[in-house]
Design a protein around this motif. Structure first.
Motif: not given
Length: 380
Positions: A65-82
Motif C-alpha cells: 500500500p502506498s500513501p496515494a492508494s490509501i488516499m484513494r481508499f479513503r475517498q472511495y469509502l467517503k463516496t460510498f458513505g458509512r
C-alpha cells in the motif's frame, strides 16, 4: 442495509466468483452494495458492474500500500458513505475491512472476515501470506464474525490462534442453472478442440501455482497415456498455456505433446466442464472448499480429487479421493472410472449433481449470508 465488500482483486478466481454469485442473488430490495478491490479491476469487476453495483479499484501492488492508494481508499469509502456492515474477502480484504473502520472512525460498524484458504504448513506459504496468517490470530479479534468456507479451514486457523467465539461455516454454493450437463455443449467443445467425440477427456481448471501441483496432474496423465490411447487432457487457468515454459516442459517430459490442450484463462468454465469425462483437483495444499469441484459435479462430471481441505467431503461417495503428490494413485483412480461401463459413469455423475443440489446449492449459501448480515447488524 448498506453493505461494503472489500476484496483483493477482481480477476477470475474462486473467491471473486463466489462474491459475484452472492451479489447476483442477494435480495437488493432496500439494500445497497459496493465493492472495493485492493488491486486490479478485471473480468469479475465488469460482471459486478453489470448488476448495477458500484466497483472501485485501488490498483495496489501486492502487499504494497502506498500513501496515494490509501488516499484513494479513503475517498472511495467517503463516496460510498458509512455502511451498516463491511465484509472482507480473504486475508487482504479482511485486513482492509478492519482498517477501513479505523481509518474512517466508524466505531460501531460491524466487520465480517471471510476466509477461503486452509494453511497446513506456514513454511509452504508465501512469506507475506504466512505473516498475515500469523498476525491474523490477533487482528481477527477485531471482527464481529469470521466466516470459513470449510470445517478444515476453521480448524487450521483456530489451531493458529484465531478466535472460536465468532466463527461460523458457510460453504460455497453453486448455480445449477449455469452448471448443468449438456450433450450439445459437450459435442461443440470437443469439435473446437479437434477431438473425436468418444475420446476420454480428463480436465484440470486451476491457476498456475505450486499449491495446485500441475506437476502431479501431468505426471499422472503421462502414466495413463502410456496405458491408454483414447485419452486426452484439458488444462486451463491463469498462466496455464503454451507461453508457460514450466508447463510446456512437463508436457514434453511426460510425452503428452499431442495428448494435452493448454487453454489458458477462460471465462466459459461451464462449457468446458460439460465436455469432460472426469474432473480433477490435484492440489498439494492450501485448498479449503474448491469451487471447481462443485461446478464439475453440477455438470454431472465425476471427480477425482486430492485429500486437501474439504475436497473429500464435497465429492463424498460420488467421486474418488487420493493422497496429494501421488501421481500413481491419481492415475489408478482415473483408470477405475475409465473402466466403468458408460451407464455406471452416467449414474455416478448424476449422483454428483444430486449431491450439489441437496447440500451445496447457491440458494442455500445466499440464505445463510442474508441471515448472517441481519444477525450481525441487529446485534450492534
Amino acid at each position: 442495509m448498506k453493505i461494503l465488500h472489500i476484496v483483493t482483486s477482481l480477476a477470475v478466481g474462486g473467491v471473486e466468483t463466489m462474491l459475484l454469485q452472492l451479489l447476483s442473488r442477494l435480495d437488493t430490495q432496500g439494500n445497497s452494495h459496493a465493492v472495493i478491490a485492493l488491486r486490479e479491476d478485471d473480468v469479475i469487476g465488469g460482471k459486478i458492474r453489470h448488476l448495477g453495483i458500484p466497483v472501485y479499484a485501488l490498483g495496489m501492488s501486492a502487499g504494497k500500500p502506498s500513501p496515494a492508494s490509501i488516499m484513494r481508499f479513503r475517498q472511495y469509502l467517503k463516496t460510498f458513505g458509512r455502511p451498516d456492515l463491511i465484509q472482507g474477502w480473504d486475508y487482504y480484504g479482511d485486513y482492509a475491512a478492519s482498517f477501513s473502520k479505523t481509518l474512517m472512525g466508524w466505531r460501531h460498524t460491524p466487520v465480517i472476515w471471510s476466509i477461503h484458504h486452509t494453511p497446513y504448513e506456514l513454511n509452504r506459504e508465501r512469506k507475506l501470506t504466512a505473516l498475515l496468517i500469523r498476525i491474523g490470530a490477533w487482528a481477527s479479534r477485531s471482527a464481529d464474525q469470521i466466516v470459513y468456507v470449510s470445517q478444515t479451514s476453521r480448524e487450521r486457523h483456530e489451531a493458529y490462534g484465531y478466535p472460536a467465539r465468532c466463527a461460523r461455516i458457510i460453504s460455497n454454493g453453486f448455480d445449477l442453472s449455469e452448471f448443468q450437463p449438456s450433450a450439445s455443449v459437450r459435442s461443440a467443445v470437443r469439435l473446437e478442440l479437434g477431438l473425436d467425440q468418444d475420446v476420454f477427456l480428463i480436465g484440470s481448471i486451476a491457476r498456475f501455482h505450486p499449491m495446485k501441483d500441475h506437476a502431479n496432474f501431468i505426471s499422472a496423465a503421462g502414466l495413463l497415456a502410456s496405458q491408454r490411447q483414447d485419452v486426452h487432457f484439458l488444462l486451463t487457468g491463469k498462466q496455464v498455456d503454451d507461453q508457460n515454459q514450466a508447463i510446456v516442459e512437463l508436457i514434453a517430459i511426460n510425452g503428452l505433446q499431442h495428448k494435452a490442450s493448454l487453454l489458458g484463462e477462460r471465462s466459459d468454465i461451464s462449457r468446458l466442464m460439460s465436455a469432460l469425462d472426469i474432473f480433477t483437483v490435484s492440489s498439494a495444499w492450501g485448498e479449503s472448499f474448491p469451487l471447481v469441484i462443485g461446478e464439475a459435479m453440477a455438470c454431472a462430471v465425476p471427480c477425482v480429487v486430492t485429500d486437501i481441505g474439504d475436497s473429500a467431503h464435497i465429492v463424498g461417495s460420488t467421486g474418488l479421493t487420493v493422497p496429494p503428490k501421488d501421481a500413481e494413485a491419481l492415475c489408478r483412480a482415473w483408470v477405475k472410472i475409465f473402466e466403468m461401463s458408460e451407464q455406471e459413469r452416467v449414474n455416478l455423475g448424476l449422483a454428483a449433481r444430486q449431491r450439489v443440489l441437496e447440500r451445496f446449492s447457491l440458494g442455500n449459501a445466499v440464505s445463510q449470508y442474508e441471515n448472517l448480515y441481519t444477525d450481525v447488524v441487529n446485534s450492534k
